[in-house]
Design an enzyme around this catalytic site. Structure first.
Site, mmCIF file in Angstrom:
data_model
loop_
_atom_site.group_PDB
_atom_site.id
_atom_site.type_symbol
_atom_site.label_atom_id
_atom_site.label_comp_id
_atom_site.label_asym_id
_atom_site.label_seq_id
_atom_site.Cartn_x
_atom_site.Cartn_y
_atom_site.Cartn_z
ATOM 1 N N CYS A 266 0.816 -1.216 0.000
ATOM 2 C CA CYS A 266 0.000 0.000 0.000
ATOM 3 C C CYS A 266 0.855 1.274 0.000
ATOM 4 O O CYS A 266 0.911 2.006 -0.977
ATOM 5 C CB CYS A 266 -0.896 0.024 1.244
HETATM 6 N N1 SAJ Z 1 6.405 2.393 8.662
HETATM 7 C C1 SAJ Z 1 7.393 3.261 9.100
HETATM 8 N N2 SAJ Z 1 7.072 4.196 10.029
HETATM 9 C C2 SAJ Z 1 5.795 4.313 10.526
HETATM 10 C C3 SAJ Z 1 4.799 3.425 10.048
HETATM 11 C C4 SAJ Z 1 5.124 2.471 9.121
HETATM 12 O O1 SAJ Z 1 8.552 3.191 8.677
HETATM 13 O O2 SAJ Z 1 5.554 5.168 11.389
HETATM 14 C C5 SAJ Z 1 6.743 1.393 7.651
HETATM 15 C C6 SAJ Z 1 6.500 -0.029 8.122
HETATM 16 O O3 SAJ Z 1 7.637 -0.565 8.729
HETATM 17 C C7 SAJ Z 1 6.170 -0.752 6.813
HETATM 18 C C8 SAJ Z 1 5.523 0.325 5.962
HETATM 19 O O4 SAJ Z 1 5.885 1.586 6.537
HETATM 20 O O5 SAJ Z 1 7.348 -1.199 6.183
HETATM 21 C C9 SAJ Z 1 4.004 0.226 5.910
HETATM 22 O O6 SAJ Z 1 3.587 0.112 7.237
HETATM 23 P P1 SAJ Z 1 2.004 0.288 7.628
HETATM 24 O O7 SAJ Z 1 1.894 0.215 9.103
HETATM 25 O O8 SAJ Z 1 1.475 1.472 6.952
HETATM 26 O O9 SAJ Z 1 1.392 -1.061 7.092
HETATM 27 P P2 SAJ Z 1 0.474 -1.342 5.840
HETATM 28 O O10 SAJ Z 1 1.182 -1.191 4.560
HETATM 29 O O11 SAJ Z 1 -0.177 -2.645 6.111
HETATM 30 O O12 SAJ Z 1 -0.567 -0.168 5.891
HETATM 31 C C10 SAJ Z 1 -1.893 -0.419 6.188
HETATM 32 C C11 SAJ Z 1 -2.615 0.603 5.383
HETATM 33 N N3 SAJ Z 1 -3.991 0.234 5.273
HETATM 34 C C12 SAJ Z 1 -4.568 0.299 4.047
HETATM 35 O O13 SAJ Z 1 -4.000 0.707 3.070
HETATM 36 C C13 SAJ Z 1 -5.960 -0.163 3.966
HETATM 37 C C14 SAJ Z 1 -2.475 1.976 5.996
HETATM 38 O O14 SAJ Z 1 -3.423 2.868 5.384
HETATM 39 C C15 SAJ Z 1 -2.683 1.974 7.474
HETATM 40 O O15 SAJ Z 1 -2.437 3.279 7.980
HETATM 41 C C16 SAJ Z 1 -1.707 1.002 8.114
HETATM 42 O O16 SAJ Z 1 -2.055 -0.302 7.599
HETATM 43 C C17 SAJ Z 1 -1.822 1.010 9.639
HETATM 44 O O17 SAJ Z 1 -2.224 2.055 10.193
HETATM 45 O O18 SAJ Z 1 -1.419 0.010 10.229
#
Ligand code: SAJ
Length: 430
Positions: A266
């Site tokens: 995403c």
């Molecule tokens: N990450 C960082 N710093 C942060 C948060 C995440 O480096 O503060 C990195 C994570 O390690 C990962 C990537 O970004 O490699 C994505 O992390 P994520 O927590 O955003 O996980 P996703 O990709 O599963 O994002 C989903 C998304 N949901 C949808 O698209 C429906 C996102 O919109 C949500 O915000 C996220 O989950 C969530 O909040 O957990």
């Protein structure tokens, strides 16, 4: 419009992945008859034998007791009232949108589309995909007119893999429709299956833009703290402490944390859809493009940190053995799409290091079968994914394996525990 299928309780879901399978099981749980469609017979067979292709609490709870039928034959869905497309929308190696999975699904739908059916797209796309790509394709190949012969809506998926709190049933959703009838039919469906709220958007484009904006917002905020991390580490300021301090402000601040890279299907993908569409229509999203550039640079910064840590003990990267803990893009799931781990490993190897990767959620892609095996003979440890199992990493355990360098790609550990016990520790921005 001829409502030959509108009153049927049959739903078709195209794509049985992280998005489609939970949705199919939810609709089934709420009284719909559901047919799932996949590309290959092996996947259909495994799902009909109730074997889930991935870890997901909702799927594991409902798959075994469901009556879901999974097929590869699109003629099985001509009697469905609603067809929901949940296929991947990835990017290619040039970071451009790859619509091929979506187009393949649309060609198959066009071959069987019936009057009265409602087509809903859940895949994440840039604004304009429904009206400029999908609807013209369906008209050309099925002869059916959207609004007159069939309805079309967009309800962007919001699945958060591995989230114990938010699931396909309770996450609030937004819906946009080609016309008011399309919108209201889609709203009726989602209100019949969700416990979360269903918000009407003013158009298909607004609904398409919603999801892209949600994830671009996250990417930009991660880039912001990543850039600060690179600067604050030179200023002797611990960025994580600063973020935690700033988060005590009860309003107008949202915590994001620096890391060794941004993975997943995403966050590092969706912004490119918006960047490409904006550019095609004459505007340049420089800020969003810069955020992508900053986040894409974090794996290289992480490789530099490993080099810095080894140099502290007077060892070159060349010839050293580095244990890489974690291959998936986030903790406690088995998804490694766009994971920064692979770019980091490539960077370490090009510097002459030998790498031993260990991820308990991806044994087939790990070099070691256990944490102990992964640590044996290593000169340095790099944490990429904060899986729960890695809580076992302590200064004592590292000393047991004569390891004195720990690079913390997710600022997962308490740095002083290691620094005060003779371990060279570098985090991201701390
Ligand atoms: N990450 C960082 N710093 C942060 C948060 C995440 O480096 O503060 C990195 C994570 O390690 C990962 C990537 O970004 O490699 C994505 O992390 P994520 O927590 O955003 O996980 P996703 O990709 O599963 O994002 C989903 C998304 N949901 C949808 O698209 C429906 C996102 O919109 C949500 O915000 C996220 O989950 C969530 O909040 O957990």
């Amino acid at each position: 419009m001829n409502n030959s299928t509108e009153n049927s309780k049959k739903i078709a879901v195209i794509g049985m992945g992280y998005v489609g399978l939970p949705l199919a099981l939810l609709a089934e749980k709420k009284g719909y008859r559901v047919t799932g469609l996949v590309k290959n017979k092996e996947k259909a067979e495994r799902l009909n034998n109730r074997i889930s292709p991935f870890h997901d609490a909702f799927v594991e709870k409902y798959l075994s007791g469901s009556h879901l039928t999974v097929s590869t034959d699109y003629t099985d869905i001509t009697d469905a009232a609603i067809i929901i497309i949940c296929v991947p929308t990835p990017i290619d190696t040039n970071h451009l949108p790859d619509y091929s999975p979506l187009l393949t699904a649309c060609h198959s739908v066009a071959a069987v589309l019936q009057t009265g059916q409602l087509l809903i797209l859940e895949s994440t796309v840039n604004p304009g995909v429904c009206e400029e790509i999908i609807i013209p394709l369906l008209k050309k190949e099925s002869g059916l007119m959207c609004g007159k012969d069939f309805h079309m809506a967009h309800c962007p998926e919001r699945i958060n893999p591995g989230d114990p709190e938010w699931n396909v049933e309770n996450i609030n959703r937004v819906v946009g429709g080609y016309d008011n009838e399309s919108l209201e039919r889609a709203v009726r469906f989602y209100e019949s299956v969700l416990t979360g709220t269903v918000t009407r958007m003013g158009s298909l484009k607004e609904a398409e833009a919603c999801k892209i904006v949600e994830n671009s917002f996250r990417d930009i905020n991660i880039a912001f703290v990543n850039e600060l991390a690179l600067s604050f580490s030179k200023l002797g300021i611990d960025i994580v402490n600063v973020i935690n301090g700033a988060s005590t402000k009860p309003f107008a601040f949202m915590t994001h944390y620096p890391g060794c890279g941004v993975g997943g299907h995403c966050i590092p993908v969706d912004p490119y859809y918006l960047i490409a569409y904006a550019k095609k229509n004459g505007s340049h999203l420089d800020f969003l493009s810069l955020a992508r550039k900053i986040n894409n640079h974090m794996p290289a910064e992480t490789v530099n940190l490993v080099m810095k840590g080894l140099n502290k003990i007077k060892k070159p990267v060349n010839g050293s053995k580095v244990t890489v803990l974690g291959l998936t893009y986030k903790a406690n799931i088995d998804d490694d799409r766009e994971s920064p781990a692979y770019e980091i490993i490539k960077g370490l190897k090009s510097g002459g290091a030998s790498v031993c990767a260990y991820d308990p959620f991806l044994p087939a892609r790990s070099d070691a079968g256990t944490l102990d095996e992964a640590l044996t003979g290593s000169d340095a440890v790099l944490l990429v994914t904060p899986h729960n199992e890695f809580k076992e990493i302590t200064p004592e355990l590292l000393h047991k394996y004569l390891i004195t360098v720990l690079i913390d790609g997710r600022n997962y550990f308490i740095k002083d525990d290691f620094i005060n016990n003779g371990i060279v520790y570098f985090g991201i921005g701390r």
